[in-house]
Enzyme design. Structure first.
Site, PDB file in Angstrom:
ATOM      1  N   ASP A   9      32.352  33.650  40.131  1.00 49.28           N
ATOM      2  CA  ASP A   9      32.667  34.399  41.108  1.00 49.28           C
ATOM      3  C   ASP A   9      31.385  35.646  41.452  1.00 49.28           C
ATOM      4  O   ASP A   9      31.174  35.311  40.126  1.00 49.28           O
ATOM      5  CB  ASP A   9      34.151  35.588  41.376  1.00 49.28           C
ATOM      6  CG  ASP A   9      34.123  35.985  42.396  1.00 49.28           C
ATOM      7  OD1 ASP A   9      34.060  34.972  43.917  1.00 49.28           O
ATOM      8  OD2 ASP A   9      34.242  37.373  42.608  1.00 49.28           O
ATOM      9  N   ASP A  11      31.053  37.571  44.744  1.00 49.29           N
ATOM     10  CA  ASP A  11      30.899  39.589  44.587  1.00 49.29           C
ATOM     11  C   ASP A  11      31.864  40.206  44.807  1.00 49.29           C
ATOM     12  O   ASP A  11      33.100  39.620  44.369  1.00 49.29           O
ATOM     13  CB  ASP A  11      31.894  39.271  46.567  1.00 49.29           C
ATOM     14  CG  ASP A  11      30.865  38.832  47.397  1.00 49.29           C
ATOM     15  OD1 ASP A  11      29.862  38.788  47.871  1.00 49.29           O
ATOM     16  OD2 ASP A  11      31.096  37.310  48.225  1.00 49.29           O
TER      17      ASP A  11
END
Length: 210
Positions: A9, A11
């Protein structure tokens, strides 16, 4: 277990952006005349703009969503203008293994590109954004697409996430999931390993030596 690829991922996992986004959202709500409940903001962590917009309208139906998104974008860009730092341990981890790697993010392509320009993250072979899928996280499509682009079976991938939404996506894709919570504590329901930092998670999953 050994892995054929690693998918991250963006953020809150690789980039320390969640606090910036959180602060920008507060400013955007204030610009729209709304004092937002801090607990509600945590419901927006890890979700795409469309899903988040639906949650916002359900909670604040009188809000002008277009104005809010314009203010949120401006405040986010301003917050990122001084540069975006990497999460602790990211630089060391990326230097510690030599496997194909990709990113699966709920950011748009434009948002992701802006963040890459503001940080010192090295290049990734593939970056899957919300623009590339029809069913974003928590559906498995982002992670399945990232694995397909890398030419690797999902079951042979290790995924790193910070939110339950993202962990659920990677878990549903059949990957081994390391969750390193950022703003929101992890339930652990969709993670094989929950860790305090990304290096600890990588060691627990067997990606790097302990």
């Amino acid at each position: 277990m050994t892995y054929d690829a690693v998918i991250f991922d963006l953020d809150g996992t690789l980039l320390d952006t969640e606090a910036i986004t959180h602060k920008a959202a507060i400013a955007a709500f204030a610009a729209c005349g709304v004092t937002v409940d801090e607990g509600f903001l945590l419901q927006l962590v890890g979700v795409d703009d469309v899903t988040g917009g639906g949650r916002i309208m359900a909670a604040y139906p009188a809000l002008d969503l277009a104005v809010f998104h314009r203010e949120w974008k401006a405040a986010s860009i301003l917050g990122q203008a001084g540069g975006i730092t990497l999460k602790p341990g990211v630089t060391d981890l990326l230097a510690a293994f030599d496997l194909p790697r990709a990113i699966a993010t709920s950011s748009t392509r434009v948002q992701a590109s802006r963040k890459f320009a503001a940080c010192a993250l090295p290049p990734f072979r593939h970056v899957v954004t919300v623009d590339d899928v029809t069913r974003p996280k928590p559906a498995p499509e982002p992670y399945l697409l990232a694995a397909a682009l890398l030419g690797v079976a999902p079951a042979r991938c290790l995924a790193f996430e910070d939110s339950d939404t993202g962990a659920r996506s990677a878990h549903a894709a059949g990957m081994t999931v390391v969750q390193v919570p950022d703003l929101v504590p992890a339930t652990g329901d969709f993670a094989h390993h929950v860790a305090r930092d990304i290096l600890s998670g990588a060691r627990a999953a067997g990606l790097i030596a302990g």
